[in-house]
Design an enzyme around this catalytic site. Structure first.
Site, PDB file in Angstrom:
ATOM      1  N   THR A  29      41.960  44.717  38.044  1.00  0.00           N
ATOM      2  CA  THR A  29      41.728  43.177  38.082  1.00  0.00           C
ATOM      3  C   THR A  29      40.708  43.636  36.964  1.00  0.00           C
ATOM      4  OG1 THR A  29      40.406  43.795  40.049  1.00  0.00           O
ATOM      5  CG2 THR A  29      42.261  43.035  39.889  1.00  0.00           C
ATOM      6  N   SER A 250      31.923  43.946  42.628  1.00  0.00           N
ATOM      7  CA  SER A 250      33.062  43.790  42.214  1.00  0.00           C
ATOM      8  C   SER A 250      33.133  42.773  41.278  1.00  0.00           C
ATOM      9  CB  SER A 250      33.643  43.336  43.273  1.00  0.00           C
ATOM     10  OG  SER A 250      33.093  42.435  43.614  1.00  0.00           O
ATOM     11  N   LYS A 251      34.204  42.802  40.442  1.00  0.00           N
ATOM     12  CA  LYS A 251      34.122  41.650  39.431  1.00  0.00           C
ATOM     13  C   LYS A 251      33.568  40.361  39.981  1.00  0.00           C
ATOM     14  CE  LYS A 251      38.014  39.891  36.578  1.00  0.00           C
ATOM     15  NZ  LYS A 251      39.625  39.254  36.059  1.00  0.00           N
ATOM     16  N   GLN A 252      33.853  40.134  40.884  1.00  0.00           N
ATOM     17  CA  GLN A 252      33.551  38.771  42.139  1.00  0.00           C
ATOM     18  C   GLN A 252      31.880  38.161  41.980  1.00  0.00           C
ATOM     19  OE1 GLN A 252      36.312  40.805  43.470  1.00  0.00           O
ATOM     20  NE2 GLN A 252      37.323  38.944  42.217  1.00  0.00           N
ATOM     21  N   HIS A 254      29.982  40.507  39.734  1.00  0.00           N
ATOM     22  CA  HIS A 254      30.081  40.370  38.306  1.00  0.00           C
ATOM     23  C   HIS A 254      28.758  42.064  37.974  1.00  0.00           C
ATOM     24  CE1 HIS A 254      30.179  35.583  37.766  1.00  0.00           C
ATOM     25  NE2 HIS A 254      29.419  36.050  39.361  1.00  0.00           N
TER      26      HIS A 254
END
Length: 314
Positions: A29, A250-252, A254
């Site tokens: 992701t 996480s990507k969420q 940042h």
């Protein structure tokens, strides 16, 4: 809540029955970040300390979230860190037919059921340890009608548990604490719980090293192994890296991607996060030398009972 954690009294290395086989299985992701490095490094060290193999599996079974660019960059990031894997890269999407076959098998055996409940309907369900507990709305329906439907496992009462050398003894009544869970989503793809449960056994991994945020996923997967008559691998759950707000990297949230130009400091920061007490000067060494030191000194028991830790600044 009927779950409980109790510390184990002894440390242990990976199981001695047969050659050790482990894996790192990121979802593509986005690029790897510091939290990903912690998991990859812990799994790599477990495998190398045991003289076993360590595989790379790309868990690309979610078309809505997966990125080909991420699937391409992840191996390059690992190579820059010196984290070489054994054998060819495995792509989970290549096993979709096997996943779907087993989902339909469980449905035909009455061990799973079709569920047409919407997210809005489920939002009113009672809160469990890892999300809402399914209220059983579709459990007794012969079919879910013509609407789109997911497939859920019919979870019966009973305690499922594992022994973990870092987190201790983990057990809960999956029915009471987690409830019936999805193994195929309403939009088509097979869910993570079923795909990971099958692939970890089919691919012959003797131990799965992952983050402590997946403890309840592990118990769901062990439940599936029992239903299918499969022998579960051993499990080791490392602390998860969190940011200043206490959020999982996480990507969420940042989390910045790893900097492939600075492998040494990042490896040493991950070793420090994993309580391995690396000497400060180790960060000036080449990745191969850092990892050679780390394999010799690897002691996962130093993390016993820790499920979350602030991420290092690198």
């Amino acid at each position: 809540m009927s779950s409980y954690h109790s510390p184990l009294t002894t440390d242990r290395l990976p199981p001695a029955a047969g050659p050790y086989s482990g894996r790192f299985a990121p979802s593509p992701t986005g690029p790897l970040h510091f939290g990903s490095l912690v998991t990859a490094l812990g799994g790599f060290l477990q495998a190398r300390r045991a003289g076993g193999t360590w595989s790379l599996r790309i868990d690309d079974i979610d078309p809505a979230r997966d990125s080909k660019a991420a699937a391409d960059i992840i191996p390059r990031q690992l190579e820059a860190l010196g984290l070489g894997w054994d054998g060819p890269i495995v792509y989970q999407s290549a096993r979709t037919a096997r996943h779907r076959e087993v989902a339909e098998q469980l449905l035909a055996q009455g061990l799973a059921f079709r569920c047409a409940c919407t997210r809005r309907q489920l939002s009113a369900a009672p809160a469990g340890a890892d999300g809402p507990i399914y209220p059983g709305t579709c459990r007794r329906r012969a079919r879910a009608g013509k609407t789109r439907h997911a497939i859920r496992v019919r979870v019966e009462p009973g305690v499922v548990g594992i022994g973990d050398p870092v987190q201790g003894e983990i057990a809960c009544d999956v029915a009471a604490v987690l409830g019936d869970f999805v193994i195929r989503r309403a939009d088509g793809p097979v869910a993570y719980q079923l795909a990971a449960a099958l692939d970890d056994v089919d691919e012959g991994y003797t131990e799965v090293v992952r983050g402590a945020d997946l403890l309840y996923s592990t118990l769901r997967q062990v439940y599936l192994h029992r239903l299918l008559g499969l022998i579960s691998p051993a499990y080791l759950h490392l602390p998860i890296a969190v940011n200043a707000k206490g959020e999982k990297l996480s990507k969420q949230t940042h989390a910045p991607p790893l900097d492939s130009a600075r492998p040494g400091p990042q490896l040493v920061a991950a070793l420090d996060f994993l309580a391995q007490q690396p000497p400060a000067e180790l960060g000036t060494y080449a990745p191969a030398d850092i990892l050679a030191w780390a394999v010799v000194h690897w002691q996962p028991g130093r993390l016993r009972g820790i499920s979350r830790r602030p991420a290092a600044a690198v």
